[in-house]
Design a protein around this motif. Structure first.
Motif, PDB file in Angstrom:
ATOM      1  N   ARG A   2     -11.582  44.188 -18.118  1.00 13.16           N
ATOM      2  CA  ARG A   2     -12.093  43.992 -19.534  1.00 13.16           C
ATOM      3  C   ARG A   2     -12.913  42.834 -19.802  1.00 13.16           C
ATOM      4  O   ARG A   2     -12.674  41.944 -19.092  1.00 13.16           O
ATOM      5  CB  ARG A   2     -10.758  43.810 -20.368  1.00 13.16           C
ATOM      6  CG  ARG A   2      -9.898  45.082 -20.385  1.00 13.16           C
ATOM      7  CD  ARG A   2      -8.730  44.793 -21.338  1.00 13.16           C
ATOM      8  NE  ARG A   2      -7.710  45.876 -21.379  1.00 13.16           N
ATOM      9  CZ  ARG A   2      -7.907  47.143 -21.899  1.00 13.16           C
ATOM     10  NH1 ARG A   2      -8.964  47.468 -22.696  1.00 13.16           N
ATOM     11  NH2 ARG A   2      -6.956  48.206 -21.705  1.00 13.16           N
ATOM     12  N   GLY A   3     -13.778  43.091 -20.888  1.00 17.74           N
ATOM     13  CA  GLY A   3     -14.484  41.861 -21.236  1.00 17.74           C
ATOM     14  C   GLY A   3     -15.593  41.810 -20.399  1.00 17.74           C
ATOM     15  O   GLY A   3     -16.209  42.563 -19.510  1.00 17.74           O
ATOM     16  N   SER A   4     -16.101  40.444 -20.328  1.00 19.92           N
ATOM     17  CA  SER A   4     -17.337  40.157 -19.442  1.00 19.92           C
ATOM     18  C   SER A   4     -16.916  40.219 -17.994  1.00 19.92           C
ATOM     19  O   SER A   4     -18.068  39.981 -17.139  1.00 19.92           O
ATOM     20  CB  SER A   4     -17.881  38.959 -19.876  1.00 19.92           C
ATOM     21  OG  SER A   4     -16.987  37.905 -19.658  1.00 19.92           O
ATOM     22  N   LYS A   5     -15.851  40.208 -17.525  1.00 20.31           N
ATOM     23  CA  LYS A   5     -15.271  39.907 -16.143  1.00 20.31           C
ATOM     24  C   LYS A   5     -15.247  41.464 -15.574  1.00 20.31           C
ATOM     25  O   LYS A   5     -14.531  41.271 -14.383  1.00 20.31           O
ATOM     26  CB  LYS A   5     -14.182  39.170 -16.093  1.00 20.31           C
ATOM     27  CG  LYS A   5     -14.225  37.769 -16.634  1.00 20.31           C
ATOM     28  CD  LYS A   5     -12.784  36.889 -16.710  1.00 20.31           C
ATOM     29  CE  LYS A   5     -13.021  35.694 -17.242  1.00 20.31           C
ATOM     30  NZ  LYS A   5     -11.672  34.979 -17.350  1.00 20.31           N
ATOM     31  N   ASN A   6     -15.473  42.371 -15.876  1.00 23.11           N
ATOM     32  CA  ASN A   6     -15.400  43.559 -15.527  1.00 23.11           C
ATOM     33  C   ASN A   6     -16.490  44.527 -14.673  1.00 23.11           C
ATOM     34  O   ASN A   6     -16.502  45.437 -14.111  1.00 23.11           O
ATOM     35  CB  ASN A   6     -14.811  44.788 -16.567  1.00 23.11           C
ATOM     36  CG  ASN A   6     -16.057  44.847 -17.470  1.00 23.11           C
ATOM     37  OD1 ASN A   6     -17.154  44.271 -17.447  1.00 23.11           O
ATOM     38  ND2 ASN A   6     -15.915  45.761 -18.481  1.00 23.11           N
ATOM     39  N   ILE A   7     -17.324  43.402 -14.200  1.00 24.21           N
ATOM     40  CA  ILE A   7     -18.455  43.863 -13.281  1.00 24.21           C
ATOM     41  C   ILE A   7     -17.648  44.324 -12.054  1.00 24.21           C
ATOM     42  O   ILE A   7     -17.219  43.597 -11.499  1.00 24.21           O
ATOM     43  CB  ILE A   7     -19.584  42.962 -13.206  1.00 24.21           C
ATOM     44  CG1 ILE A   7     -20.217  42.480 -14.358  1.00 24.21           C
ATOM     45  CG2 ILE A   7     -20.525  43.283 -12.126  1.00 24.21           C
ATOM     46  CD1 ILE A   7     -21.376  41.339 -14.248  1.00 24.21           C
ATOM     47  N   GLN A   8     -18.299  45.466 -11.526  1.00 22.58           N
ATOM     48  CA  GLN A   8     -17.669  46.053 -10.323  1.00 22.58           C
ATOM     49  C   GLN A   8     -18.447  45.605  -9.022  1.00 22.58           C
ATOM     50  O   GLN A   8     -19.727  46.034  -9.337  1.00 22.58           O
ATOM     51  CB  GLN A   8     -17.338  47.357 -10.265  1.00 22.58           C
ATOM     52  CG  GLN A   8     -16.072  47.713 -11.221  1.00 22.58           C
ATOM     53  CD  GLN A   8     -15.478  49.053 -11.206  1.00 22.58           C
ATOM     54  OE1 GLN A   8     -15.660  49.843 -10.227  1.00 22.58           O
ATOM     55  NE2 GLN A   8     -14.876  49.547 -12.496  1.00 22.58           N
ATOM     56  N   TYR A   9     -17.904  45.203  -7.888  1.00 22.36           N
ATOM     57  CA  TYR A   9     -18.744  44.885  -6.822  1.00 22.36           C
ATOM     58  C   TYR A   9     -18.135  45.857  -5.792  1.00 22.36           C
ATOM     59  O   TYR A   9     -16.974  46.106  -5.545  1.00 22.36           O
ATOM     60  CB  TYR A   9     -18.416  43.570  -6.351  1.00 22.36           C
ATOM     61  CG  TYR A   9     -18.858  42.409  -7.350  1.00 22.36           C
ATOM     62  CD1 TYR A   9     -18.049  42.124  -8.409  1.00 22.36           C
ATOM     63  CD2 TYR A   9     -20.212  41.943  -7.110  1.00 22.36           C
ATOM     64  CE1 TYR A   9     -18.746  41.173  -9.337  1.00 22.36           C
ATOM     65  CE2 TYR A   9     -20.623  40.964  -7.956  1.00 22.36           C
ATOM     66  CZ  TYR A   9     -19.862  40.684  -8.995  1.00 22.36           C
ATOM     67  OH  TYR A   9     -20.332  39.495  -9.970  1.00 22.36           O
ATOM     68  N   PHE A  10     -19.190  46.715  -5.005  1.00 21.02           N
ATOM     69  CA  PHE A  10     -18.717  47.864  -4.184  1.00 21.02           C
ATOM     70  C   PHE A  10     -18.967  47.260  -2.910  1.00 21.02           C
ATOM     71  O   PHE A  10     -19.667  46.528  -2.190  1.00 21.02           O
ATOM     72  CB  PHE A  10     -19.598  48.989  -4.462  1.00 21.02           C
ATOM     73  CG  PHE A  10     -19.235  49.524  -5.693  1.00 21.02           C
ATOM     74  CD1 PHE A  10     -19.870  49.043  -7.225  1.00 21.02           C
ATOM     75  CD2 PHE A  10     -18.641  50.724  -5.680  1.00 21.02           C
ATOM     76  CE1 PHE A  10     -19.260  49.842  -8.086  1.00 21.02           C
ATOM     77  CE2 PHE A  10     -18.287  51.691  -6.892  1.00 21.02           C
ATOM     78  CZ  PHE A  10     -18.539  51.171  -8.086  1.00 21.02           C
ATOM     79  N   GLY A  11     -17.894  47.979  -2.050  1.00 24.18           N
ATOM     80  CA  GLY A  11     -18.282  48.040  -0.599  1.00 24.18           C
ATOM     81  C   GLY A  11     -19.219  49.046  -0.070  1.00 24.18           C
ATOM     82  O   GLY A  11     -19.872  49.946  -1.092  1.00 24.18           O
ATOM     83  N   ALA A  12     -19.612  48.841   1.103  1.00 24.05           N
ATOM     84  CA  ALA A  12     -20.483  49.854   1.620  1.00 24.05           C
ATOM     85  C   ALA A  12     -20.086  51.450   1.887  1.00 24.05           C
ATOM     86  O   ALA A  12     -20.557  52.287   1.982  1.00 24.05           O
ATOM     87  CB  ALA A  12     -21.294  49.594   3.048  1.00 24.05           C
ATOM     88  N   GLY A  13     -18.757  51.527   1.690  1.00 19.95           N
ATOM     89  CA  GLY A  13     -18.110  52.710   1.661  1.00 19.95           C
ATOM     90  C   GLY A  13     -17.766  53.202   3.201  1.00 19.95           C
ATOM     91  O   GLY A  13     -18.141  52.532   4.380  1.00 19.95           O
ATOM     92  N   THR A  14     -16.848  54.138   3.247  1.00 18.69           N
ATOM     93  CA  THR A  14     -16.373  54.738   4.458  1.00 18.69           C
ATOM     94  C   THR A  14     -16.702  56.310   4.258  1.00 18.69           C
ATOM     95  O   THR A  14     -16.326  56.837   3.370  1.00 18.69           O
ATOM     96  CB  THR A  14     -14.724  54.761   4.738  1.00 18.69           C
ATOM     97  OG1 THR A  14     -14.583  53.221   5.015  1.00 18.69           O
ATOM     98  CG2 THR A  14     -14.546  55.442   5.871  1.00 18.69           C
ATOM     99  N   ARG A  15     -17.258  57.044   5.192  1.00 15.99           N
ATOM    100  CA  ARG A  15     -17.544  58.250   5.228  1.00 15.99           C
ATOM    101  C   ARG A  15     -16.682  59.045   6.020  1.00 15.99           C
ATOM    102  O   ARG A  15     -16.446  58.717   7.434  1.00 15.99           O
ATOM    103  CB  ARG A  15     -19.195  58.824   5.747  1.00 15.99           C
ATOM    104  CG  ARG A  15     -19.334  60.142   5.566  1.00 15.99           C
ATOM    105  CD  ARG A  15     -20.924  60.564   5.693  1.00 15.99           C
ATOM    106  NE  ARG A  15     -21.826  59.883   4.896  1.00 15.99           N
ATOM    107  CZ  ARG A  15     -21.878  60.288   3.581  1.00 15.99           C
ATOM    108  NH1 ARG A  15     -21.212  61.480   3.073  1.00 15.99           N
ATOM    109  NH2 ARG A  15     -22.962  59.613   2.657  1.00 15.99           N
ATOM    110  N   LEU A  16     -15.875  59.899   5.464  1.00 13.38           N
ATOM    111  CA  LEU A  16     -14.721  60.493   5.978  1.00 13.38           C
ATOM    112  C   LEU A  16     -15.190  62.126   6.513  1.00 13.38           C
ATOM    113  O   LEU A  16     -15.635  62.747   5.586  1.00 13.38           O
ATOM    114  CB  LEU A  16     -13.481  60.603   5.269  1.00 13.38           C
ATOM    115  CG  LEU A  16     -12.190  61.505   5.745  1.00 13.38           C
ATOM    116  CD1 LEU A  16     -11.809  60.747   6.877  1.00 13.38           C
ATOM    117  CD2 LEU A  16     -11.157  61.435   4.635  1.00 13.38           C
ATOM    118  N   SER A  17     -15.045  62.455   7.599  1.00 10.92           N
ATOM    119  CA  SER A  17     -15.118  63.831   8.139  1.00 10.92           C
ATOM    120  C   SER A  17     -13.877  64.300   8.507  1.00 10.92           C
ATOM    121  O   SER A  17     -12.926  63.774   9.156  1.00 10.92           O
ATOM    122  CB  SER A  17     -16.070  63.865   9.155  1.00 10.92           C
ATOM    123  OG  SER A  17     -17.346  63.290   8.793  1.00 10.92           O
TER     124      SER A  17
END
Lengths: 109, 115
Positions: free
Chosen positions: B98-113
């Protein structure tokens, strides 16, 4: 229902041309809107958020509540701007980001 | 320096064989999220943890579970993967939601087959 619509799947422009990536939203109340960018082979990262009213890498976005839009603009595109751009908003509970499907921007010389 | 780390980058599993995807963070953020992104679609939130509190999205299938043993780590468990579960799985963190602290930081992801 809360929804983010990015009508263009692909936008191709020449270097130096103006760019506008469209984003429309559906939300009851005051939305909190973001633009995220994903460069080739990199992770998704925040570009800008509307409450900051800032310009990042020459990009700006203005919230237009009347038109329920949050279009991303840059006056002169650069080749390094080529990427996938996602518009997103927080849901009413403030617990989840709702993303649009994204627009691929391709800038060629 | 990577702040949200996902392992592995690519994961292949067999139909019905349980699989676990891993996410770790060095940001000491309170909130960790798991998203599913299928080809040409928007990332879709599966669930998130606020500290130890688990929050499942209403339409997340029961086949998907998550664990957060400590602040730094969060796991996505797919109990019986189907062909339709093949996707990119993104982990993200935020200081708060909530508020100004809700910026989301993402990982590079895992591609699942799923074979």
């Amino acid at each position: 229902a809360q929804r983010v619509t990015q009508p263009e799947k692909l936008l191709s422009v020449f270097k130096g041309a103006p760019v506008e990536l469209k984003c429309n939203y559906s939300y009851s109340g005051s939305p909190e809107l973001f633009w995220y960018v994903q460069y080739s082979r990199q992770r998704l990262q925040l570009l800008l958020r509307h409450i900051s009213r800032e310009s990042i890498k020459g990009f700006t976005a203005d919230l237009n509540k009347g038109e329920t839009s949050f279009h991303l603009k840059k006056p002169f595109a650069q080749e390094e701007d080529s990427a996938m751009y996602y518009c997103a908003l927080y849901n009413q509970a403030g617990t989840a980001l709702i993303f649009g499907k994204g627009t691929t921007l391709s800038v060629s010389s | 320096d990577a702040m949200v780390i996902q392992n592995p980058r690519y994961q292949v599993t067999q139909f019905g064989k349980p699989v676990t995807l891993s996410c770790s963070q060095t940001l000491n953020h309170n909130v960790m999220y798991w998203y599913q992104q299928k080809s040409s679609q928007a990332p879709k939130l599966l669930f998130h943890y606020y500290d130890k509190d688990f929050n499942n999205e209403a339409d997340t299938p029961d086949n998907f579970q998550s664990r957060r043993p400590n602040t730094s780590f969060c796991f996505l468990d797919i109990r019986s993967p189907g062909l339709g579960d093949a996707a990119m799985y993104l982990c993200a963190t935020s200081r708060d939601n909530r508020g100004s602290k809700n910026i989301q930081y993402f990982g590079a992801g895992t591609r699942l087959s799923v074979l």
